[in-house]
Design an enzyme around this catalytic site. Sequence first.
Site: not given
Ligand code: F6R
Ligand code: MG
Ligand code: MG
Length: 366
Positions: A267, A13, A233, A288, A243, A235, A230, A133
């Site tokens: 998140r 990403d 994720k 999300d 086959q 993904d 953090y 994702d």
């Molecule tokens: C989950 C993900 C989103 C962000 C969320 C908050 O993998 O990427 O759910 O965690 O949008 O993002 P920030 O903290 O960057 O605003």
């Molecule tokens: Mg992202």
């Molecule tokens: Mg992603």
Amino acid sequence: MSGKITLSVIKADVGGYVGHSCIHPDLLKTAEERLSNASEKEVLIDYHVSRCGDDLELIMTHKHGMDNEKVHKLAWDTFVACTEIAKELKLYGAGQDLLQETFTGTVKGMGPGVAEMEFEERKSEPVIIFMADKTSPGAWNLPLYKIFADPFNTSGLVIDPAMHEGFKFEIVDVYERKKILLAAPEEIYDLLMFIGAMRRFIIRNVYRKKDGELAATASTQKLSLIAGRYVGKDDPVLLVRCQSGLPAVGEVLEPFAFSHMVEGWMRGSHHGPLMPVPFYEANPSRFDGPPRVIAAGFQLCGGKLIGPRDLFDDPAFDLARKQANEISNYLRSHGPFEPHRLGLDDMEYTTMPHLMEKLSSRFVPE
Ligand code: F6R
Ligand code: MG
Ligand code: MG
């Protein structure tokens, strides 16, 4: 260079559009140009640029083997070039998964997810590349078990002599950085004890027992453990050969008709159903999410990628999508309560340490 083909899928990403829901077309275009150049220079036999949600997926075939520096550098440089575009457009989280400044020989441990397999191409070589994702690598444990160990899913385990002996699962303990090989069907109760705890024990490879043929490989990087904090994720991606003595395409897709519960979503801190979708619906935007998976089918032809076929673009998966929406409503009604919200140790964002400190003086013996 060996006579074998290597299928490498390297993903990251490097910027979302809008937020974390999708990828801007300019990033796909840039990645396409980079890989097309490499293809002309014969670093690659073939390539396909894909995306699932905000993840850019580089699907590449070549003859350089796994962990090849040239191929990994190509992927890294492509992500860096796409990051530049993402920065220019002020896309969200530009360069998010590139955890280091400079390339040091492999993308492993640097942020991107990697799944690679090297094999002798068979007379006909159907492969499925699953890309997800808003979830984490443990998401593949349940479907992999069903595909390679559950005769109620895969009738070939009972009917096809080539599969009848079963499969071996290589499981990685991502906390201890150890691995173990367990065989199905004879060790399935042991196997399930581990892989049911999919946060820690993750299936990386599956081999056919009869001859050791590699049948499936998953990416097992856990970004949060790499970075120690953090950073999104993971993904994950999963490659499955199908086959002729391996599970059929339909047997490999079958587990996804059940929208099973995974970690991830908003998140990276919630449980949610994994929704199988066609490519054009891989845009997780409700809270999300919910987490998405796409399946790109290819026939390999001398390493050329014939495809992709969008394998979840089939009304047979409509009920799984409906089920995922119903489960989503149910879970979302819990708001910030477990088990929708992950347990304290597993959340990848948490205000708890800060809160504990702030309120420590107000905690008194009960
Ligand atoms: C989950 C993900 C989103 C962000 C969320 C908050 O993998 O990427 O759910 O965690 O949008 O993002 P920030 O903290 O960057 O605003
Ligand atoms: Mg992202
Ligand atoms: Mg992603």
